[in-house]
Design a protein around this motif. Structure first.
Motif, PDB file in Angstrom:
ATOM      1  N   ALA A 217       0.828  -1.207   0.000  1.00  0.00           N
ATOM      2  CA  ALA A 217       0.000   0.000   0.000  1.00  0.00           C
ATOM      3  C   ALA A 217       0.861   1.256   0.000  1.00  0.00           C
ATOM      4  CB  ALA A 217      -0.929  -0.007   1.217  1.00  0.00           C
ATOM      5  N   ILE A 218       1.919   1.247   0.805  1.00  0.00           N
ATOM      6  CA  ILE A 218       2.822   2.403   0.846  1.00  0.00           C
ATOM      7  C   ILE A 218       3.503   2.595  -0.512  1.00  0.00           C
ATOM      8  CG2 ILE A 218       4.970   3.261   1.867  1.00  0.00           C
ATOM      9  CD1 ILE A 218       4.000   1.902   4.514  1.00  0.00           C
ATOM     10  N   ALA A 219       3.913   1.484  -1.117  1.00  0.00           N
ATOM     11  CA  ALA A 219       4.532   1.567  -2.447  1.00  0.00           C
ATOM     12  C   ALA A 219       3.540   2.071  -3.486  1.00  0.00           C
ATOM     13  CB  ALA A 219       5.066   0.199  -2.854  1.00  0.00           C
ATOM     14  N   ALA A 220       2.263   1.701  -3.324  1.00  0.00           N
ATOM     15  CA  ALA A 220       1.234   2.102  -4.288  1.00  0.00           C
ATOM     16  C   ALA A 220       0.872   3.581  -4.187  1.00  0.00           C
ATOM     17  CB  ALA A 220      -0.026   1.255  -4.085  1.00  0.00           C
ATOM     18  N   ASP A 221       1.310   4.226  -3.098  1.00  0.00           N
ATOM     19  CA  ASP A 221       1.039   5.661  -2.947  1.00  0.00           C
ATOM     20  C   ASP A 221       2.326   6.403  -2.598  1.00  0.00           C
ATOM     21  OD1 ASP A 221      -0.702   7.829  -3.040  1.00  0.00           O
ATOM     22  OD2 ASP A 221      -1.062   7.785  -0.883  1.00  0.00           O
ATOM     23  N   TRP A 222       3.440   5.928  -3.152  1.00  0.00           N
ATOM     24  CA  TRP A 222       4.733   6.539  -2.840  1.00  0.00           C
ATOM     25  C   TRP A 222       4.758   7.978  -3.334  1.00  0.00           C
ATOM     26  CZ3 TRP A 222       8.166   4.994   0.492  1.00  0.00           C
ATOM     27  CH2 TRP A 222       9.417   5.600   0.509  1.00  0.00           C
ATOM     28  N   ASN A 223       5.107   8.891  -2.436  1.00  0.00           N
ATOM     29  CA  ASN A 223       5.082  10.324  -2.742  1.00  0.00           C
ATOM     30  C   ASN A 223       3.725  10.764  -3.287  1.00  0.00           C
ATOM     31  OD1 ASN A 223       7.667  10.931  -1.874  1.00  0.00           O
ATOM     32  ND2 ASN A 223       8.600  10.463  -3.855  1.00  0.00           N
ATOM     33  N   GLU A 224       2.672  10.033  -2.866  1.00  0.00           N
ATOM     34  CA  GLU A 224       1.281  10.340  -3.197  1.00  0.00           C
ATOM     35  C   GLU A 224       1.018  10.324  -4.712  1.00  0.00           C
ATOM     36  OE1 GLU A 224      -0.642  13.216  -0.487  1.00  0.00           O
ATOM     37  OE2 GLU A 224       1.367  13.491   0.325  1.00  0.00           O
ATOM     38  N   ARG A 225       1.803   9.492  -5.414  1.00  0.00           N
ATOM     39  CA  ARG A 225       1.503   9.210  -6.820  1.00  0.00           C
ATOM     40  C   ARG A 225       0.672   7.939  -6.838  1.00  0.00           C
ATOM     41  NH1 ARG A 225       7.729  10.197  -8.904  1.00  0.00           N
ATOM     42  NH2 ARG A 225       7.792  12.445  -8.498  1.00  0.00           N
ATOM     43  N   ARG A 226      -0.592   8.096  -6.617  1.00  0.00           N
ATOM     44  CA  ARG A 226      -1.461   6.991  -6.217  1.00  0.00           C
ATOM     45  C   ARG A 226      -1.787   6.029  -7.349  1.00  0.00           C
ATOM     46  NH1 ARG A 226      -5.695   8.881  -2.010  1.00  0.00           N
ATOM     47  NH2 ARG A 226      -3.671   9.127  -0.989  1.00  0.00           N
ATOM     48  N   HIS A 227      -1.535   4.740  -7.086  1.00  0.00           N
ATOM     49  CA  HIS A 227      -1.953   3.670  -7.998  1.00  0.00           C
ATOM     50  C   HIS A 227      -3.324   3.163  -7.545  1.00  0.00           C
ATOM     51  CE1 HIS A 227      -1.971  -0.357  -9.876  1.00  0.00           C
ATOM     52  NE2 HIS A 227      -1.169   0.186 -10.777  1.00  0.00           N
ATOM     53  N   SER A 228      -4.103   2.676  -8.469  1.00  0.00           N
ATOM     54  CA  SER A 228      -5.471   2.254  -8.146  1.00  0.00           C
ATOM     55  C   SER A 228      -5.518   1.149  -7.094  1.00  0.00           C
ATOM     56  CB  SER A 228      -6.194   1.792  -9.416  1.00  0.00           C
ATOM     57  OG  SER A 228      -5.492   0.728 -10.042  1.00  0.00           O
ATOM     58  N   THR A 229      -4.464   0.329  -7.008  1.00  0.00           N
ATOM     59  CA  THR A 229      -4.454  -0.755  -6.010  1.00  0.00           C
ATOM     60  C   THR A 229      -4.457  -0.231  -4.577  1.00  0.00           C
ATOM     61  OG1 THR A 229      -2.035  -0.864  -6.167  1.00  0.00           O
ATOM     62  CG2 THR A 229      -3.295  -2.408  -7.529  1.00  0.00           C
ATOM     63  N   PHE A 230      -4.052   1.029  -4.395  1.00  0.00           N
ATOM     64  CA  PHE A 230      -4.023   1.617  -3.056  1.00  0.00           C
ATOM     65  C   PHE A 230      -5.397   1.602  -2.416  1.00  0.00           C
ATOM     66  CE2 PHE A 230      -4.342   5.420  -0.303  1.00  0.00           C
ATOM     67  CZ  PHE A 230      -3.371   5.103   0.634  1.00  0.00           C
ATOM     68  N   TYR A 231      -6.445   1.793  -3.233  1.00  0.00           N
ATOM     69  CA  TYR A 231      -7.811   1.865  -2.707  1.00  0.00           C
ATOM     70  C   TYR A 231      -8.286   0.513  -2.167  1.00  0.00           C
ATOM     71  CZ  TYR A 231      -7.901   6.444  -4.871  1.00  0.00           C
ATOM     72  OH  TYR A 231      -7.605   7.748  -5.196  1.00  0.00           O
ATOM     73  N   ILE A 232      -7.623  -0.542  -2.574  1.00  0.00           N
ATOM     74  CA  ILE A 232      -7.917  -1.878  -2.030  1.00  0.00           C
ATOM     75  C   ILE A 232      -6.977  -2.192  -0.865  1.00  0.00           C
ATOM     76  CG2 ILE A 232      -7.958  -4.360  -2.532  1.00  0.00           C
ATOM     77  CD1 ILE A 232      -8.589  -3.584  -5.457  1.00  0.00           C
ATOM     78  N   LEU A 233      -5.696  -1.886  -1.065  1.00  0.00           N
ATOM     79  CA  LEU A 233      -4.679  -2.290  -0.093  1.00  0.00           C
ATOM     80  C   LEU A 233      -4.792  -1.544   1.229  1.00  0.00           C
ATOM     81  CD1 LEU A 233      -1.670  -2.502  -2.547  1.00  0.00           C
ATOM     82  CD2 LEU A 233      -2.652  -4.430  -1.273  1.00  0.00           C
ATOM     83  N   LYS A 234      -5.207  -0.283   1.198  1.00  0.00           N
ATOM     84  CA  LYS A 234      -5.258   0.478   2.449  1.00  0.00           C
ATOM     85  C   LYS A 234      -6.278  -0.098   3.432  1.00  0.00           C
ATOM     86  CE  LYS A 234      -5.377   5.074   4.476  1.00  0.00           C
ATOM     87  NZ  LYS A 234      -5.911   6.449   4.396  1.00  0.00           N
ATOM     88  N   PRO A 235      -7.559  -0.241   3.031  1.00  0.00           N
ATOM     89  CA  PRO A 235      -8.496  -0.856   3.974  1.00  0.00           C
ATOM     90  C   PRO A 235      -8.186  -2.325   4.255  1.00  0.00           C
ATOM     91  CG  PRO A 235      -9.577  -0.437   1.873  1.00  0.00           C
ATOM     92  CD  PRO A 235      -8.240   0.229   1.813  1.00  0.00           C
ATOM     93  N   LEU A 236      -7.611  -3.026   3.257  1.00  0.00           N
ATOM     94  CA  LEU A 236      -7.269  -4.434   3.459  1.00  0.00           C
ATOM     95  C   LEU A 236      -6.244  -4.593   4.581  1.00  0.00           C
ATOM     96  CD1 LEU A 236      -7.335  -7.433   2.650  1.00  0.00           C
ATOM     97  CD2 LEU A 236      -5.550  -6.907   0.946  1.00  0.00           C
ATOM     98  N   THR A 237      -5.269  -3.710   4.625  1.00  0.00           N
ATOM     99  CA  THR A 237      -4.242  -3.799   5.670  1.00  0.00           C
ATOM    100  C   THR A 237      -4.866  -3.690   7.054  1.00  0.00           C
ATOM    101  OG1 THR A 237      -2.599  -2.827   4.181  1.00  0.00           O
ATOM    102  CG2 THR A 237      -2.091  -2.816   6.529  1.00  0.00           C
ATOM    103  N   THR A 238      -5.749  -2.720   7.229  1.00  0.00           N
ATOM    104  CA  THR A 238      -6.410  -2.565   8.528  1.00  0.00           C
ATOM    105  C   THR A 238      -7.320  -3.747   8.822  1.00  0.00           C
ATOM    106  OG1 THR A 238      -6.305  -0.164   8.246  1.00  0.00           O
ATOM    107  CG2 THR A 238      -7.797  -1.001   9.951  1.00  0.00           C
ATOM    108  N   LEU A 239      -7.968  -4.277   7.801  1.00  0.00           N
ATOM    109  CA  LEU A 239      -8.822  -5.455   7.983  1.00  0.00           C
ATOM    110  C   LEU A 239      -7.994  -6.642   8.475  1.00  0.00           C
ATOM    111  CD1 LEU A 239     -11.665  -6.664   7.689  1.00  0.00           C
ATOM    112  CD2 LEU A 239     -11.072  -7.255   5.324  1.00  0.00           C
ATOM    113  N   LEU A 240      -6.781  -6.804   7.946  1.00  0.00           N
ATOM    114  CA  LEU A 240      -5.908  -7.891   8.386  1.00  0.00           C
ATOM    115  C   LEU A 240      -5.466  -7.683   9.836  1.00  0.00           C
ATOM    116  CD1 LEU A 240      -3.813  -8.268   5.119  1.00  0.00           C
ATOM    117  CD2 LEU A 240      -5.380  -9.976   6.072  1.00  0.00           C
TER     118      LEU A 240
END
Length: 213
Positions: free
Chosen positions: A17-40
């Motif tokens: 998730a951090i890699a998917a939003d590195w320097n806030e150049r957001r990749h679409s996978t971030f929208y899945i990975l961010k809540p998924l991390t907290t869910l885990l």
């Protein structure tokens, strides 16, 4: 074994998730990975002993995930939604951390944390504009979380309370970093600092709840 699997999965998801939003150049996978991390991380907390404290912990983590989702989007309404979700989460984390502490007290060194909060407020509030009151309320709840963790550790110093304390202090660091980005301005690596410290914070609090103590 299942808890270990959740820890490993949450760590991998957080890094992606951090890699998917590195320097806030957001990749679409971030929208899945961010809540998924907290869910885990919520999955880690399911291993905690049954009781009211576990229910409040799971509710607090669920509200944190809702806050995660709100803060993925731009705009004051989304920011206020995230702020409100995390405020409610902190109000639940506090009794979780104080569970079993009959006479909470604080060590002298906790005054340093109070001083840190005062200095941070003095710096940020003039820049907060119309958000001054919500920021004050949220900041007090965040400090309450940190002091609750300190009181728990001070009453019962063991591996569990040390992890909770580390998690609470990382939460303060994460939210301080977010507030600086919000009210002072963007800075290099902001999102990586905010997310890494945040997930480490709730991960440590969740793991601590699974330990005897």
């Amino acid at each position: 074994m299942l808890t270990t699997a959740f820890v490993v999965a949450a760590t991998i998801s957080a890094l992606l998730a951090i890699a998917a939003d590195w320097n806030e150049r957001r990749h679409s996978t971030f929208y899945i990975l961010k809540p998924l991390t907290t869910l885990l991380i919520i999955g880690i907390a399911t291993a905690a002993p049954a009781g009211d404290a576990k229910l409040m912990l799971l509710a607090a983590l669920g509200l944190s995930m809702l806050g995660d989702i709100c803060l993925m989007f731009d705009g004051e309404k989304w920011f206020m939604g995230g702020l409100g979700s995390f405020l409610l989460a902190h109000l639940l984390f506090i009794p979780v951390l104080l569970h079993g502490v009959s006479h909470p007290s604080l060590p002298l060194w906790s005054a340093a944390l109070a001083l840190y909060g005062i200095v941070l407020f003095a710096w940020l509030l003039p820049k907060a504009g119309a958000l001054k009151l919500p920021v004050i309320v949220y900041g007090l709840a965040l400090m309450g979380l940190a002091f609750a963790a300190i009181a728990r550790w001070y009453a019962h110093p063991d591996a569990s309370t040390q992890m909770s304390l580390a998690g609470a202090l990382l939460f303060v660091l994460s939210d301080s970093s977010l507030a600086i980005r919000k009210f002072v301005g963007p800075y290099a690596g902001a999102q990586a600092v905010i997310l890494s410290t945040y997930w480490a914070a709730i991960g440590l609090i969740a793991c601590a709840a699974t330990l005897p103590g």
